[in-house]
Motif scaffolding. Structure first.
Motif, PDB file in Angstrom:
ATOM      1  N   SER A  73       0.836  -1.201   0.000  1.00  0.00           N
ATOM      2  CA  SER A  73       0.000   0.000   0.000  1.00  0.00           C
ATOM      3  C   SER A  73       0.876   1.257   0.000  1.00  0.00           C
ATOM      4  O   SER A  73       0.366   2.368   0.081  1.00  0.00           O
ATOM      5  CB  SER A  73      -0.940  -0.003   1.205  1.00  0.00           C
ATOM      6  OG  SER A  73      -0.174  -0.109   2.377  1.00  0.00           O
ATOM      7  N   ASP A  74       2.192   1.075  -0.087  1.00  0.00           N
ATOM      8  CA  ASP A  74       3.096   2.228  -0.063  1.00  0.00           C
ATOM      9  C   ASP A  74       4.354   1.889  -0.890  1.00  0.00           C
ATOM     10  O   ASP A  74       5.203   1.114  -0.455  1.00  0.00           O
ATOM     11  CB  ASP A  74       3.480   2.527   1.402  1.00  0.00           C
ATOM     12  CG  ASP A  74       4.394   3.734   1.530  1.00  0.00           C
ATOM     13  OD1 ASP A  74       5.013   4.145   0.521  1.00  0.00           O
ATOM     14  OD2 ASP A  74       4.514   4.254   2.660  1.00  0.00           O
ATOM     15  N   ILE A 135      -5.609 -14.528 -12.474  1.00  0.00           N
ATOM     16  CA  ILE A 135      -6.385 -14.248 -11.253  1.00  0.00           C
ATOM     17  C   ILE A 135      -7.087 -15.522 -10.793  1.00  0.00           C
ATOM     18  O   ILE A 135      -7.052 -15.887  -9.612  1.00  0.00           O
ATOM     19  CB  ILE A 135      -7.390 -13.103 -11.509  1.00  0.00           C
ATOM     20  CG1 ILE A 135      -6.633 -11.787 -11.677  1.00  0.00           C
ATOM     21  CG2 ILE A 135      -8.410 -12.999 -10.369  1.00  0.00           C
ATOM     22  CD1 ILE A 135      -7.471 -10.607 -12.114  1.00  0.00           C
ATOM     23  N   LYS A 136      -7.695 -16.231 -11.737  1.00  0.00           N
ATOM     24  CA  LYS A 136      -8.419 -17.469 -11.409  1.00  0.00           C
ATOM     25  C   LYS A 136      -7.464 -18.483 -10.742  1.00  0.00           C
ATOM     26  O   LYS A 136      -7.806 -19.087  -9.712  1.00  0.00           O
ATOM     27  CB  LYS A 136      -9.000 -18.043 -12.709  1.00  0.00           C
ATOM     28  CG  LYS A 136      -9.847 -19.266 -12.544  1.00  0.00           C
ATOM     29  CD  LYS A 136     -10.531 -19.597 -13.873  1.00  0.00           C
ATOM     30  CE  LYS A 136     -11.106 -20.984 -13.884  1.00  0.00           C
ATOM     31  NZ  LYS A 136     -10.108 -22.046 -14.045  1.00  0.00           N
ATOM     32  N   ARG A 137      -6.264 -18.630 -11.300  1.00  0.00           N
ATOM     33  CA  ARG A 137      -5.300 -19.597 -10.748  1.00  0.00           C
ATOM     34  C   ARG A 137      -4.864 -19.213  -9.335  1.00  0.00           C
ATOM     35  O   ARG A 137      -4.775 -20.074  -8.459  1.00  0.00           O
ATOM     36  CB  ARG A 137      -4.048 -19.643 -11.632  1.00  0.00           C
ATOM     37  CG  ARG A 137      -4.263 -20.365 -12.926  1.00  0.00           C
ATOM     38  CD  ARG A 137      -2.988 -20.290 -13.738  1.00  0.00           C
ATOM     39  NE  ARG A 137      -3.136 -20.933 -15.028  1.00  0.00           N
ATOM     40  CZ  ARG A 137      -2.388 -20.636 -16.088  1.00  0.00           C
ATOM     41  NH1 ARG A 137      -1.467 -19.710 -15.991  1.00  0.00           N
ATOM     42  NH2 ARG A 137      -2.581 -21.267 -17.216  1.00  0.00           N
ATOM     43  N   VAL A 138      -4.578 -17.938  -9.135  1.00  0.00           N
ATOM     44  CA  VAL A 138      -4.091 -17.522  -7.812  1.00  0.00           C
ATOM     45  C   VAL A 138      -5.213 -17.618  -6.779  1.00  0.00           C
ATOM     46  O   VAL A 138      -4.976 -18.012  -5.635  1.00  0.00           O
ATOM     47  CB  VAL A 138      -3.461 -16.105  -7.866  1.00  0.00           C
ATOM     48  CG1 VAL A 138      -2.992 -15.670  -6.488  1.00  0.00           C
ATOM     49  CG2 VAL A 138      -2.287 -16.089  -8.843  1.00  0.00           C
ATOM     50  N   SER A 147      -8.902  -8.254  -5.069  1.00  0.00           N
ATOM     51  CA  SER A 147      -8.256  -6.949  -4.903  1.00  0.00           C
ATOM     52  C   SER A 147      -6.796  -7.105  -4.456  1.00  0.00           C
ATOM     53  O   SER A 147      -5.930  -6.332  -4.868  1.00  0.00           O
ATOM     54  CB  SER A 147      -9.049  -6.046  -3.957  1.00  0.00           C
ATOM     55  OG  SER A 147      -8.907  -6.491  -2.655  1.00  0.00           O
ATOM     56  N   GLU A 148      -6.500  -8.127  -3.649  1.00  0.00           N
ATOM     57  CA  GLU A 148      -5.096  -8.363  -3.262  1.00  0.00           C
ATOM     58  C   GLU A 148      -4.258  -8.746  -4.477  1.00  0.00           C
ATOM     59  O   GLU A 148      -3.117  -8.307  -4.626  1.00  0.00           O
ATOM     60  CB  GLU A 148      -5.005  -9.493  -2.232  1.00  0.00           C
ATOM     61  CG  GLU A 148      -5.137  -9.012  -0.790  1.00  0.00           C
ATOM     62  CD  GLU A 148      -5.003 -10.165   0.191  1.00  0.00           C
ATOM     63  OE1 GLU A 148      -3.931 -10.797   0.220  1.00  0.00           O
ATOM     64  OE2 GLU A 148      -5.977 -10.436   0.908  1.00  0.00           O
ATOM     65  N   ILE A 149      -4.855  -9.561  -5.337  1.00  0.00           N
ATOM     66  CA  ILE A 149      -4.106  -9.993  -6.536  1.00  0.00           C
ATOM     67  C   ILE A 149      -3.870  -8.786  -7.459  1.00  0.00           C
ATOM     68  O   ILE A 149      -2.766  -8.586  -7.969  1.00  0.00           O
ATOM     69  CB  ILE A 149      -4.869 -11.108  -7.297  1.00  0.00           C
ATOM     70  CG1 ILE A 149      -5.063 -12.322  -6.385  1.00  0.00           C
ATOM     71  CG2 ILE A 149      -4.120 -11.506  -8.557  1.00  0.00           C
ATOM     72  CD1 ILE A 149      -6.010 -13.368  -6.921  1.00  0.00           C
ATOM     73  N   ARG A 150      -4.922  -7.966  -7.611  1.00  0.00           N
ATOM     74  CA  ARG A 150      -4.768  -6.766  -8.465  1.00  0.00           C
ATOM     75  C   ARG A 150      -3.721  -5.808  -7.902  1.00  0.00           C
ATOM     76  O   ARG A 150      -2.964  -5.203  -8.641  1.00  0.00           O
ATOM     77  CB  ARG A 150      -6.106  -6.042  -8.615  1.00  0.00           C
ATOM     78  CG  ARG A 150      -7.073  -6.769  -9.504  1.00  0.00           C
ATOM     79  CD  ARG A 150      -7.836  -5.812 -10.430  1.00  0.00           C
ATOM     80  NE  ARG A 150      -8.711  -6.554 -11.323  1.00  0.00           N
ATOM     81  CZ  ARG A 150      -8.333  -7.042 -12.498  1.00  0.00           C
ATOM     82  NH1 ARG A 150      -7.105  -6.860 -12.933  1.00  0.00           N
ATOM     83  NH2 ARG A 150      -9.191  -7.714 -13.244  1.00  0.00           N
ATOM     84  N   ARG A 152      -1.043  -6.691  -6.252  1.00  0.00           N
ATOM     85  CA  ARG A 152       0.264  -7.258  -6.629  1.00  0.00           C
ATOM     86  C   ARG A 152       0.570  -6.929  -8.087  1.00  0.00           C
ATOM     87  O   ARG A 152       1.686  -6.557  -8.423  1.00  0.00           O
ATOM     88  CB  ARG A 152       0.282  -8.787  -6.483  1.00  0.00           C
ATOM     89  CG  ARG A 152       0.143  -9.287  -5.084  1.00  0.00           C
ATOM     90  CD  ARG A 152       1.413  -9.025  -4.277  1.00  0.00           C
ATOM     91  NE  ARG A 152       1.173  -9.393  -2.898  1.00  0.00           N
ATOM     92  CZ  ARG A 152       1.646 -10.491  -2.319  1.00  0.00           C
ATOM     93  NH1 ARG A 152       2.393 -11.328  -2.997  1.00  0.00           N
ATOM     94  NH2 ARG A 152       1.378 -10.755  -1.060  1.00  0.00           N
ATOM     95  N   MET A 153      -0.454  -7.125  -8.929  1.00  0.00           N
ATOM     96  CA  MET A 153      -0.253  -6.875 -10.368  1.00  0.00           C
ATOM     97  C   MET A 153       0.141  -5.424 -10.611  1.00  0.00           C
ATOM     98  O   MET A 153       0.996  -5.135 -11.437  1.00  0.00           O
ATOM     99  CB  MET A 153      -1.533  -7.184 -11.148  1.00  0.00           C
ATOM    100  CG  MET A 153      -1.777  -8.663 -11.315  1.00  0.00           C
ATOM    101  SD  MET A 153      -3.313  -8.962 -12.182  1.00  0.00           S
ATOM    102  CE  MET A 153      -3.115 -10.697 -12.586  1.00  0.00           C
ATOM    103  N   ASN A 154      -0.486  -4.514  -9.872  1.00  0.00           N
ATOM    104  CA  ASN A 154      -0.202  -3.097 -10.052  1.00  0.00           C
ATOM    105  C   ASN A 154       1.202  -2.723  -9.600  1.00  0.00           C
ATOM    106  O   ASN A 154       1.723  -1.679  -9.972  1.00  0.00           O
ATOM    107  CB  ASN A 154      -1.224  -2.232  -9.293  1.00  0.00           C
ATOM    108  CG  ASN A 154      -2.594  -2.347  -9.917  1.00  0.00           C
ATOM    109  OD1 ASN A 154      -2.713  -2.722 -11.081  1.00  0.00           O
ATOM    110  ND2 ASN A 154      -3.636  -2.059  -9.143  1.00  0.00           N
ATOM    111  N   ASN A 155       1.800  -3.593  -8.762  1.00  0.00           N
ATOM    112  CA  ASN A 155       3.170  -3.352  -8.319  1.00  0.00           C
ATOM    113  C   ASN A 155       4.193  -4.080  -9.190  1.00  0.00           C
ATOM    114  O   ASN A 155       5.390  -4.057  -8.898  1.00  0.00           O
ATOM    115  CB  ASN A 155       3.339  -3.770  -6.857  1.00  0.00           C
ATOM    116  CG  ASN A 155       2.828  -2.694  -5.917  1.00  0.00           C
ATOM    117  OD1 ASN A 155       3.370  -1.603  -5.871  1.00  0.00           O
ATOM    118  ND2 ASN A 155       1.750  -2.979  -5.214  1.00  0.00           N
TER     119      ASN A 155
END
Ligand code: ATP
Length: 194
Positions: A73-74, A135-138, A147-150, A152-155
């Motif tokens: 988040s930072d 996303i489906k696999r994770v 939202s947690e997966i997204r 990670r993806m955004n990072n």
């Protein structure tokens, strides 16, 4: 020769890496080694406590969910974490690599390119799969949230950016055989064609 293997979260890096290992290729799993170093390295432990507070460890175990909450988040905290872990991980990799005796080794890492470790690889393999499938696999693997997966993806960088750095691409969307793709790359690496 060092062959970097990377791909976005849930792309199938570890699945592919294990296929190379089955072919006898020595495998260095950076994400697993980083987890081990949190425990084993007194130097990293001290640095983590200094920067993230001593509560980041509970009974010698790093509190991964708390750490994830802080760094995902930072961005500045994520950069700090990476600056602490990566030099030690690089040293650990080099120590490991010196002990190997093979035509090439696989260095698997989720953020191989983001960390700059790609520059220390002779070749790069990128595993790709579309976001929906990842996303489906994770979700199935970790029981986490979309939202947690997204987050990670955004990072992480995008596949487009990864592909610019790649020498080989493995498509892991169930359309073409993973084993055949791995065998083809293995042959090329051994014959030094690429
Ligand atoms: P992360 O970056 O989160 O470590 P990863 O890229 O290493 O992920 P894997 O752990 O290899 O990805 O794969 C994610 C999940 O999808 C695992 O549960 C794995 O078993 C499954 N998976 C990967 N590839 C396939 C495939 N071709 N067919 C079926 N399941 C697959």
């Amino acid at each position: 020769m060092v062959v970097g293997l990377t791909g976005g979260i849930g792309s199938g890096k570890t699945t592919v890496a294990l296929l190379f290992e089955k072919l006898g290729v020595p495998l260095y799993n950076s994400d697993q080694r980083a987890k081990d170093l949190y425990k084993e390295s007194q130097e990293l432990k001290a640095l983590m406590k200094l920067h993230f507070g001593s509560n980041i460890y509970h009974n010698n175990e790093i509190n991964r969910s708390e750490l994830a909450q802080i760094v995902f988040s930072d961005t500045s905290k994520l950069e700090l974490l990476n600056s602490l872990v990566h030099p030690l991980l690089q040293k650990d990799f080099e120590d490991w690599y010196l002990k190997q005796n093979a035509d090439y080794v696989i260095r698997e890492a989720a953020i191989l390119i983001e960390s700059g470790a790609d520059k220390l690889c002779d070749k790069i393999i990128v595993v790709v799969a579309n976001e929906e499938l990842r996303i489906k696999r994770v979700l199935e693997r970790d029981g986490t949230t979309i939202s947690e997966i997204r987050n990670r993806m955004n990072n992480q960088i995008t596949d487009e950016e990864r592909l610019k750095k790649s020498n080989f691409v493995i498509y892991n969307e169930g359309k073409s055989s993973l084993i055949e793709q791995v065998l083809e790359i293995h042959q090329q690496l051994i014959l030094g064609k690429n």
